[in-house]
Design a protein around this motif. Structure first.
Motif, PDB file in Angstrom:
ATOM      1  N   ALA A 136       0.822  -1.205   0.000  1.00  0.00           N
ATOM      2  CA  ALA A 136       0.000   0.000   0.000  1.00  0.00           C
ATOM      3  C   ALA A 136       0.858   1.259   0.000  1.00  0.00           C
ATOM      4  O   ALA A 136       0.556   2.251  -0.697  1.00  0.00           O
ATOM      5  N   MET A 137       1.952   1.257   0.769  1.00  0.00           N
ATOM      6  CA  MET A 137       2.835   2.431   0.798  1.00  0.00           C
ATOM      7  C   MET A 137       3.514   2.638  -0.548  1.00  0.00           C
ATOM      8  O   MET A 137       3.668   3.781  -1.027  1.00  0.00           O
ATOM      9  N   VAL A 138       3.959   1.563  -1.208  1.00  0.00           N
ATOM     10  CA  VAL A 138       4.589   1.694  -2.530  1.00  0.00           C
ATOM     11  C   VAL A 138       3.610   2.280  -3.538  1.00  0.00           C
ATOM     12  O   VAL A 138       3.956   3.161  -4.348  1.00  0.00           O
ATOM     13  N   VAL A 142       4.099   5.890  -5.598  1.00  0.00           N
ATOM     14  CA  VAL A 142       4.033   5.968  -7.063  1.00  0.00           C
ATOM     15  C   VAL A 142       2.994   6.988  -7.507  1.00  0.00           C
ATOM     16  O   VAL A 142       3.199   7.770  -8.451  1.00  0.00           O
ATOM     17  N   ALA A 143       1.814   7.018  -6.820  1.00  0.00           N
ATOM     18  CA  ALA A 143       0.780   7.975  -7.199  1.00  0.00           C
ATOM     19  C   ALA A 143       1.242   9.409  -6.978  1.00  0.00           C
ATOM     20  O   ALA A 143       1.005  10.305  -7.809  1.00  0.00           O
ATOM     21  N   VAL A 144       1.953   9.667  -5.864  1.00  0.00           N
ATOM     22  CA  VAL A 144       2.445  11.026  -5.597  1.00  0.00           C
ATOM     23  C   VAL A 144       3.489  11.444  -6.620  1.00  0.00           C
ATOM     24  O   VAL A 144       3.488  12.583  -7.137  1.00  0.00           O
ATOM     25  N   ILE A 145       4.436  10.545  -6.961  1.00  0.00           N
ATOM     26  CA  ILE A 145       5.469  10.875  -7.962  1.00  0.00           C
ATOM     27  C   ILE A 145       4.830  11.166  -9.313  1.00  0.00           C
ATOM     28  O   ILE A 145       5.220  12.104 -10.029  1.00  0.00           O
ATOM     29  N   GLY A 146       3.838  10.383  -9.684  1.00  0.00           N
ATOM     30  CA  GLY A 146       3.170  10.635 -10.962  1.00  0.00           C
ATOM     31  C   GLY A 146       2.483  11.981 -10.997  1.00  0.00           C
ATOM     32  O   GLY A 146       2.529  12.700 -12.009  1.00  0.00           O
ATOM     33  N   PHE A 147       1.809  12.353  -9.874  1.00  0.00           N
ATOM     34  CA  PHE A 147       1.140  13.653  -9.834  1.00  0.00           C
ATOM     35  C   PHE A 147       2.149  14.800  -9.957  1.00  0.00           C
ATOM     36  O   PHE A 147       1.932  15.766 -10.678  1.00  0.00           O
ATOM     37  N   VAL A 148       3.289  14.691  -9.237  1.00  0.00           N
ATOM     38  CA  VAL A 148       4.307  15.750  -9.315  1.00  0.00           C
ATOM     39  C   VAL A 148       4.887  15.843 -10.722  1.00  0.00           C
ATOM     40  O   VAL A 148       5.141  16.931 -11.252  1.00  0.00           O
ATOM     41  N   GLY A 149       5.110  14.700 -11.369  1.00  0.00           N
ATOM     42  CA  GLY A 149       5.664  14.721 -12.727  1.00  0.00           C
ATOM     43  C   GLY A 149       4.741  15.397 -13.708  1.00  0.00           C
ATOM     44  O   GLY A 149       5.175  16.223 -14.544  1.00  0.00           O
ATOM     45  N   PHE A 150       3.450  15.102 -13.683  1.00  0.00           N
ATOM     46  CA  PHE A 150       2.501  15.752 -14.584  1.00  0.00           C
ATOM     47  C   PHE A 150       2.418  17.241 -14.316  1.00  0.00           C
ATOM     48  O   PHE A 150       2.304  18.052 -15.231  1.00  0.00           O
ATOM     49  N   THR A 151       2.472  17.632 -13.059  1.00  0.00           N
ATOM     50  CA  THR A 151       2.392  19.051 -12.721  1.00  0.00           C
ATOM     51  C   THR A 151       3.618  19.821 -13.220  1.00  0.00           C
ATOM     52  O   THR A 151       3.520  20.951 -13.714  1.00  0.00           O
ATOM     53  N   ALA A 152       4.821  19.235 -13.128  1.00  0.00           N
ATOM     54  CA  ALA A 152       6.060  19.932 -13.513  1.00  0.00           C
ATOM     55  C   ALA A 152       6.170  20.114 -15.013  1.00  0.00           C
ATOM     56  O   ALA A 152       6.706  21.125 -15.486  1.00  0.00           O
ATOM     57  N   PHE A 153       5.701  19.167 -15.803  1.00  0.00           N
ATOM     58  CA  PHE A 153       5.903  19.217 -17.261  1.00  0.00           C
ATOM     59  C   PHE A 153       4.649  19.630 -18.030  1.00  0.00           C
ATOM     60  O   PHE A 153       4.642  19.620 -19.260  1.00  0.00           O
ATOM     61  N   SER A 154       3.576  20.002 -17.391  1.00  0.00           N
ATOM     62  CA  SER A 154       2.356  20.353 -18.130  1.00  0.00           C
ATOM     63  C   SER A 154       2.459  21.734 -18.745  1.00  0.00           C
ATOM     64  O   SER A 154       1.946  21.978 -19.833  1.00  0.00           O
ATOM     65  N   GLY A 155       3.130  22.735 -18.064  1.00  0.00           N
ATOM     66  CA  GLY A 155       3.272  24.088 -18.599  1.00  0.00           C
ATOM     67  C   GLY A 155       1.958  24.835 -18.588  1.00  0.00           C
ATOM     68  O   GLY A 155       0.935  24.385 -18.081  1.00  0.00           O
TER      69      GLY A 155
END
Length: 298
Positions: A136-138, A142-155
Motif C-alpha cells: 500500500a505504501m509503494v 508511485v501515485a504522488v510521484i506521478g502527480f508531481v511529474g505531470f504538474t512539472a511538465f504540463s506548462g
C-alpha cells in the motif's frame, strides 16, 4: 420316622412380618420441591401464571411444567437453571438453593471448557488476515510521484486545466457565488430532545376519555395496560425517563411490575400513592378518577 415334628426348619425361620418390623428405618422428611417452592411463592406474591410469564418472558407452558417439576420442556440444563433463577427473582425467592437442588438432582454442573484451544485459534487467525502495508505504501508513493511529474511538465498559466495523475482524486468545484457573497452552507437542524410529559400536556387531557400517563422516574419498570374490553394496549418495559400515554372511553387497567419507580398521572392529576420499590400493583382507572387521590384496585 417321626410324623408332625413341630421343630422343623420352616417353623424356626422368622416370619416376614417380624423381619419387616425389625428393619423399619425412619426417613427424614424432605422439604418442598423446586416447583412447589416456586408455586407457593407465586401465590403468596399474588401473581398468576400469565403475569409471571409476562414479567419474566418465560412461556406459559414452561412455567406450568417447572411448577410441576417437569424440566424436560426447558431445552437442557443450562436453560433450566436460567428459568429457575428468573422465576425465583420474580416471586422474591433466593435462586441459589433452588439451583443447587436442581444440580444435585441432575448430576451437578458440567466441567468448565479448557481455554487453551480457543487461545490458539485467536492467536493464529490475525496472522492470516494481516494487511500488506508495504504494498500500500509503494502504491501511494508511485501515485504522488506521478502527480508531481505531470504538474512539472504540463506548462501553461495557472488558469489552464492541468492533467490529474492516474489514481488521484479530482478536486471538487467550489460552490458558486452570487452577488459577491459566499454561498450559504446548509446547516443540519438539531433534533429536539424527547419531551417528557409536562404539566400543561397532562392538564389538557380530554374530559370524555380516560387518560393515563406513566413516567419511569427513578428506574425502569415492566408495564401492562388494557382497555375496558381487555384489549392489550401495551406490554413491555419502560426505561428510566421514558413515558407512555393510554386512553380509553371507559377504563384503563394497569399492572406495574415496579410501582415505586413510576410516576402516575390520571385525567390530568398526579396519583401520589406510597408505592414501595419493587412492589407489583394492579390498578383500574375511569373517567371519574382520581377520587380523593386514591387509585381503584383492579
Amino acid at each position: 420316622m417321626s410324623i408332625g415334628n413341630s421343630n422343623s426348619p420352616e417353623e424356626e425361620r422368622p416370619s416376614t412380618d417380624d423381619r419387616s418390623e425389625d428393619h423399619i428405618v425412619e426417613r427424614p422428611v424432605e422439604g418442598p420441591s423446586i416447583g412447589t417452592a416456586l408455586k407457593k411463592a407465586r401465590i403468596a406474591a399474588g401473581l398468576t401464571v400469565d403475569e409471571v410469564s409476562s414479567i419474566t418472558r418465560v412461556r406459559i407452558p414452561i412455567v406450568h411444567a417447572i411448577e410441576e417439576d417437569d424440566f424436560t420442556r426447558c431445552g437442557g440444563d443450562v436453560y433450566a437453571r436460567g428459568h429457575i433463577r428468573t422465576l425465583a427473582r420474580a416471586v422474591d425467592l433466593d435462586p441459589a438453593p433452588l439451583v443447587d437442588a436442581y444440580d444435585a438432582a441432575h448430576g451437578g454442573r458440567p466441567a468448565p471448557t479448557p481455554a487453551a484451544p480457543m487461545f490458539d485459534a485467536e492467536r493464529i487467525r490475525p496472522e492470516r488476515q494481516r494487511p500488506n502495508w508495504t504494498a500500500a505504501m509503494v502504491a501511494a508513493i508511485v501515485a504522488v510521484i506521478g502527480f508531481v511529474g505531470f504538474t512539472a511538465f504540463s506548462g501553461g498559466d495557472g488558469n489552464e486545466k492541468r492533467p490529474v495523475a492516474e489514481g488521484s482524486a479530482a478536486p471538487k468545484p467550489a460552490p458558486k457565488q452570487t452577488g459577491g457573497k459566499p454561498a450559504a452552507q446548509p446547516q443540519q437542524t438539531p433534533q429536539p430532545p424527547k419531551p417528557e410529559p409536562s404539566d400543561s400536556a397532562i392538564a389538557a387531557a380530554p374530559k370524555d376519555l380516560v387518560t393515563v400517563v406513566l413516567l419511569a422516574d427513578t428506574g425502569e419498570s415492566w408495564v401492562s395496560a388494557k382497555d375496558h374490553s381487555g384489549r392489550l394496549l401495551f406490554d413491555g418495559t419502560l426505561a428510566q425517563g421514558e413515558s407512555k400515554t393510554f386512553t380509553d372511553k371507559e377504563s384503563v387497567d394497569l399492572v406495574l411490575g415496579d410501582a415505586g419507580a413510576v410516576k402516575l398521572f390520571v385525567n390530568g392529576k398526579e396519583i401520589k400513592d406510597d408505592f414501595q420499590p419493587g412492589q407489583v400493583e394492579r390498578l383500574t382507572y375511569t373517567k371519574e378518577d382520581p377520587l380523593q387521590n386514591q387509585p381503584q384496585a383492579g
